[in-house]
Scaffold this active site. Structure first.
Site, PDB file in Angstrom:
ATOM      1  N   ARG A 236      52.024 -46.853 122.886  1.00 43.08           N
ATOM      2  CA  ARG A 236      52.185 -46.542 124.326  1.00 43.08           C
ATOM      3  C   ARG A 236      53.151 -47.539 124.979  1.00 43.08           C
ATOM      4  O   ARG A 236      53.935 -47.172 125.837  1.00 43.08           O
ATOM      5  CB  ARG A 236      50.844 -46.564 125.066  1.00 43.08           C
TER       6      ARG A 236
ATOM      7  N   GLN B 248      55.939 -32.772 115.323  1.00 41.16           N
ATOM      8  CA  GLN B 248      56.803 -33.701 116.082  1.00 41.16           C
ATOM      9  C   GLN B 248      58.247 -33.205 116.077  1.00 41.16           C
ATOM     10  O   GLN B 248      58.843 -33.035 115.007  1.00 41.16           O
ATOM     11  CB  GLN B 248      56.759 -35.082 115.411  1.00 41.16           C
TER      12      GLN B 248
ATOM     13  N   HIS C   8      55.006 -35.462 128.786  1.00 39.26           N
ATOM     14  CA  HIS C   8      54.996 -35.875 130.198  1.00 39.26           C
ATOM     15  C   HIS C   8      56.382 -35.714 130.772  1.00 39.26           C
ATOM     16  O   HIS C   8      56.687 -36.267 131.822  1.00 39.26           O
ATOM     17  CB  HIS C   8      54.559 -37.341 130.322  1.00 39.26           C
TER      18      HIS C   8
ATOM     19  N   LYS D 163      57.017 -35.004 120.911  1.00 38.40           N
ATOM     20  CA  LYS D 163      58.337 -35.491 120.486  1.00 38.40           C
ATOM     21  C   LYS D 163      58.212 -36.403 119.262  1.00 38.40           C
ATOM     22  O   LYS D 163      59.080 -36.403 118.405  1.00 38.40           O
ATOM     23  CB  LYS D 163      59.004 -36.238 121.647  1.00 38.40           C
ATOM     24  N   GLY D 164      57.132 -37.199 119.175  1.00 36.20           N
ATOM     25  CA  GLY D 164      56.944 -38.081 118.011  1.00 36.20           C
ATOM     26  C   GLY D 164      56.906 -39.533 118.438  1.00 36.20           C
ATOM     27  O   GLY D 164      57.732 -39.955 119.249  1.00 36.20           O
TER      28      GLY D 164
ATOM     29  N   ASP E 187      46.038 -34.830 114.363  1.00 36.35           N
ATOM     30  CA  ASP E 187      47.215 -35.566 114.825  1.00 36.35           C
ATOM     31  C   ASP E 187      48.251 -35.615 113.700  1.00 36.35           C
ATOM     32  O   ASP E 187      47.897 -35.545 112.521  1.00 36.35           O
ATOM     33  CB  ASP E 187      46.834 -37.012 115.183  1.00 36.35           C
TER      34      ASP E 187
ATOM     35  N   ARG F 116      50.135 -28.245 118.451  1.00 36.85           N
ATOM     36  CA  ARG F 116      50.436 -29.141 119.573  1.00 36.85           C
ATOM     37  C   ARG F 116      51.843 -29.694 119.325  1.00 36.85           C
ATOM     38  O   ARG F 116      52.083 -30.343 118.312  1.00 36.85           O
ATOM     39  CB  ARG F 116      49.436 -30.304 119.596  1.00 36.85           C
TER      40      ARG F 116
ATOM     41  N   LYS G 261      42.731 -38.244 113.100  1.00 36.31           N
ATOM     42  CA  LYS G 261      43.854 -38.714 112.281  1.00 36.31           C
ATOM     43  C   LYS G 261      43.391 -38.714 110.822  1.00 36.31           C
ATOM     44  O   LYS G 261      42.358 -39.303 110.497  1.00 36.31           O
ATOM     45  CB  LYS G 261      44.251 -40.138 112.678  1.00 36.31           C
TER      46      LYS G 261
HETATM   47  C1  LIG Z   1      48.320 -34.935 124.082  1.00 36.18           C
HETATM   48  C2  LIG Z   1      49.288 -35.726 123.252  1.00 36.18           C
HETATM   49  C3  LIG Z   1      49.038 -35.900 121.915  1.00 36.18           C
HETATM   50  C4  LIG Z   1      49.941 -36.601 121.124  1.00 36.18           C
HETATM   51  N1  LIG Z   1      49.752 -36.662 119.773  1.00 36.18           N
HETATM   52  C5  LIG Z   1      50.712 -37.214 118.996  1.00 36.18           C
HETATM   53  C6  LIG Z   1      50.631 -37.163 117.587  1.00 36.18           C
HETATM   54  O1  LIG Z   1      49.677 -36.629 116.996  1.00 36.18           O
HETATM   55  N2  LIG Z   1      51.642 -37.713 116.860  1.00 36.18           N
HETATM   56  C7  LIG Z   1      52.726 -38.315 117.465  1.00 36.18           C
HETATM   57  O2  LIG Z   1      53.629 -38.773 116.757  1.00 36.18           O
HETATM   58  N3  LIG Z   1      52.810 -38.395 118.797  1.00 36.18           N
HETATM   59  C8  LIG Z   1      51.847 -37.871 119.586  1.00 36.18           C
HETATM   60  N4  LIG Z   1      51.957 -37.938 120.948  1.00 36.18           N
HETATM   61  C9  LIG Z   1      52.980 -38.837 121.566  1.00 36.18           C
HETATM   62  C10 LIG Z   1      54.334 -38.176 121.690  1.00 36.18           C
HETATM   63  O3  LIG Z   1      54.913 -38.010 120.413  1.00 36.18           O
HETATM   64  C11 LIG Z   1      55.297 -38.999 122.571  1.00 36.18           C
HETATM   65  O4  LIG Z   1      55.502 -40.248 121.985  1.00 36.18           O
HETATM   66  C12 LIG Z   1      54.842 -39.217 123.995  1.00 36.18           C
HETATM   67  O5  LIG Z   1      54.161 -38.111 124.501  1.00 36.18           O
HETATM   68  C13 LIG Z   1      56.072 -39.485 124.911  1.00 36.18           C
HETATM   69  O6  LIG Z   1      56.914 -38.361 124.889  1.00 36.18           O
HETATM   70  P1  LIG Z   1      57.098 -37.352 126.129  1.00 36.18           P
HETATM   71  O7  LIG Z   1      57.117 -35.966 125.610  1.00 36.18           O
HETATM   72  O8  LIG Z   1      56.098 -37.622 127.171  1.00 36.18           O
HETATM   73  O9  LIG Z   1      58.574 -37.574 126.635  1.00 36.18           O
HETATM   74  P2  LIG Z   1      59.427 -38.851 127.033  1.00 36.18           P
HETATM   75  O10 LIG Z   1      60.789 -38.337 127.250  1.00 36.18           O
HETATM   76  O11 LIG Z   1      59.229 -39.958 126.050  1.00 36.18           O
HETATM   77  O12 LIG Z   1      58.766 -39.298 128.397  1.00 36.18           O
HETATM   78  C14 LIG Z   1      58.871 -38.499 129.570  1.00 36.18           C
HETATM   79  C15 LIG Z   1      58.303 -39.288 130.733  1.00 36.18           C
HETATM   80  O13 LIG Z   1      56.916 -39.479 130.531  1.00 36.18           O
HETATM   81  C16 LIG Z   1      56.496 -40.752 130.957  1.00 36.18           C
HETATM   82  N5  LIG Z   1      55.918 -41.456 129.813  1.00 36.18           N
HETATM   83  C17 LIG Z   1      56.012 -41.119 128.497  1.00 36.18           C
HETATM   84  N6  LIG Z   1      55.299 -41.968 127.738  1.00 36.18           N
HETATM   85  C18 LIG Z   1      54.765 -42.874 128.579  1.00 36.18           C
HETATM   86  C19 LIG Z   1      53.917 -44.004 128.408  1.00 36.18           C
HETATM   87  N7  LIG Z   1      53.486 -44.386 127.205  1.00 36.18           N
HETATM   88  N8  LIG Z   1      53.543 -44.696 129.504  1.00 36.18           N
HETATM   89  C20 LIG Z   1      53.958 -44.327 130.740  1.00 36.18           C
HETATM   90  N9  LIG Z   1      54.764 -43.268 130.972  1.00 36.18           N
HETATM   91  C21 LIG Z   1      55.166 -42.562 129.913  1.00 36.18           C
HETATM   92  C22 LIG Z   1      57.715 -41.426 131.530  1.00 36.18           C
HETATM   93  O14 LIG Z   1      57.741 -41.146 132.904  1.00 36.18           O
HETATM   94  C23 LIG Z   1      58.852 -40.720 130.836  1.00 36.18           C
HETATM   95  O15 LIG Z   1      60.046 -40.759 131.580  1.00 36.18           O
HETATM   96  C24 LIG Z   1      51.083 -37.207 121.736  1.00 36.18           C
HETATM   97  C25 LIG Z   1      51.330 -37.022 123.094  1.00 36.18           C
HETATM   98  C26 LIG Z   1      50.452 -36.273 123.854  1.00 36.18           C
HETATM   99  C27 LIG Z   1      50.777 -36.068 125.300  1.00 36.18           C
END
Ligand SMILES: Cc1cc2nc3c(=O)[nH]c(=O)nc-3n(C[C@H](O)[C@H](O)[C@H](O)COP(=O)(O)OP(=O)(O)OC[C@H]3O[C@@H](n4cnc5c(N)ncnc54)[C@H](O)[C@@H]3O)c2cc1C
Length: 303
Positions: free
Chosen positions: A285, A159, A223, A183-184, A130, A180, A96
């Site tokens: 988280r 994002q 995810h 969503k944000g 990041d 990478r 970061k």
């Molecule tokens: C490898 C990686 C690096 C990342 N780096 C950054 C970054 O640099 N900057 C940034 O702004 N964001 C970052 N993120 C976070 C990202 O922006 C999202 O906030 C996060 O990944 C949740 O979004 P999603 O795509 O999983 O979809 P969502 O629609 O939010 O979630 C889909 C499903 O995933 C599961 N899930 C999601 N989050 C959680 C959780 N915290 N606990 C349990 N289950 C969960 C649930 O089952 C949910 O229904 C990163 C994420 C990943 C995977």
């Protein structure tokens, strides 16, 4: 509303002191964080590697307020790269820029990030940058572009919730910088980011297509099973080999899905944070999924 409150709380120094001093909070946070030390991180990396997963190692810390702290973060990153190299682990690094001094001076963050990128290049490790709150987006991309001139092992996060990101992605694709896509995770105003989740998801799907069509090494960080499915469809449409992109997921989140994509023969990298500065990461988280908050609160009550 709950999400906004938790994300706001992520910036509170008072709550940080309360939560980090609480052993139960630490236990719940352990689901998402490898531990306080590099030794504990090594243990977690080995377990993930044994399960066929690569790692993006993140030394926790953000918004450092002094040059000395920024240089300490750099030292920790350099030690992590050396450990990965010495022990032959399948891991790279994620940084970061506010940990490396972006709030103090942009030149300082560039200088410190260059040291990390240089050490990564020496040992053949990618350094992912990041993406933090929207106020840092332009400066982050400026630094990444400057790094790209000397180091070909640097990638950056984009994002989908930010309106600007579609143009940023096109530019990064043209420059050949690995991206990478996420969503944000921060609290942003509707001036700069889609307020509705459906719009964020829609933007993600559109950007996924551009990413898989034009980026040198797409990192699909989600995810969301719908986005994982869409990736598989787009990969086939764009004739991408499986070793030219990877899925990325967070440590402790949707382990079932992580195992599934590995079993299907796709590359998966797990983003693995470690260190004592875990509070803001933990709060993000919790904000992503209310069930995490209820789990946390019920553990506090059971005490
Ligand atoms: C490898 C990686 C690096 C990342 N780096 C950054 C970054 O640099 N900057 C940034 O702004 N964001 C970052 N993120 C976070 C990202 O922006 C999202 O906030 C996060 O990944 C949740 O979004 P999603 O795509 O999983 O979809 P969502 O629609 O939010 O979630 C889909 C499903 O995933 C599961 N899930 C999601 N989050 C959680 C959780 N915290 N606990 C349990 N289950 C969960 C649930 O089952 C949910 O229904 C990163 C994420 C990943 C995977």
């Amino acid at each position: 509303m709950l999400k906004a409150t938790l994300l706001k709380a992520a910036g509170s120094a008072f709550l940080q002191r309360q939560v980090t001093a609480n052993p139960i909070a630490r236990r719940v946070a352990d689901r998402f964080i490898a531990g306080n030390t590099l030794d504990e991180a090594e243990h977690a990396i080995r377990a993930l590697n044994a399960g066929g997963m690569s790692v993006a190692l993140d030394y926790l810390g953000e918004n450092t307020e002094s040059e000395a702290q920024a240089r300490e973060s750099t030292s920790s990153y350099l030690a992590a790269i050396d450990r990965i190299q010495d022990r032959g682990m399948d891991a790279n690094i994620s940084v970061k820029l506010t940990a490396l001094g972006l709030d103090i001076r942009q030149e300082l963050a560039l200088e410190e990030a260059s040291k990390v990128a240089a050490r990564g290049k020496e040992v053949g490790a990618m350094v992912g940058v990041d993406m933090e709150a929207a106020i840092y987006a332009g400066r982050t991309l400026d630094i990444v572009e400057a790094l790209k001139r000397d180091y070909d092992n640097v990638g950056v996060c984009v994002q989908s919730y930010l309106y600007r990101s579609r143009d940023d992605l096109d530019r990064l694709n043209r420059l050949g910088i690995p991206v990478r896509l996420v969503k944000g995770a921060y609290q942003e105003s509707p001036e700069v980011a889609y307020p509705e989740k459906a719009s964020v998801d829609h933007a993600y799907a559109r950007m996924l297509d551009a990413l898989l069509a034009h980026n040198p090494y797409p990192m699909v960080a989600t995810h969301d099973p719908a986005m994982v499915r869409l990736t598989k469809t787009l990969v086939a449409r764009h004739h991408r080999d499986r070793d030219t992109f990877e899925f990325q997921m967070l440590y402790g989140v949707r382990r079932d899905l992580q195992q599934q994509v590995v079993a299907e023969g796709y590359r998966l990298r797990v983003y693995l944070p470690y260190g004592t500065q875990w509070y803001p990461y933990f709060m993000r988280r919790l904000a992503e999924r209310p069930a995490n908050l209820y789990f946390f609160l019920s553990n506090l009550v059971k005490r």
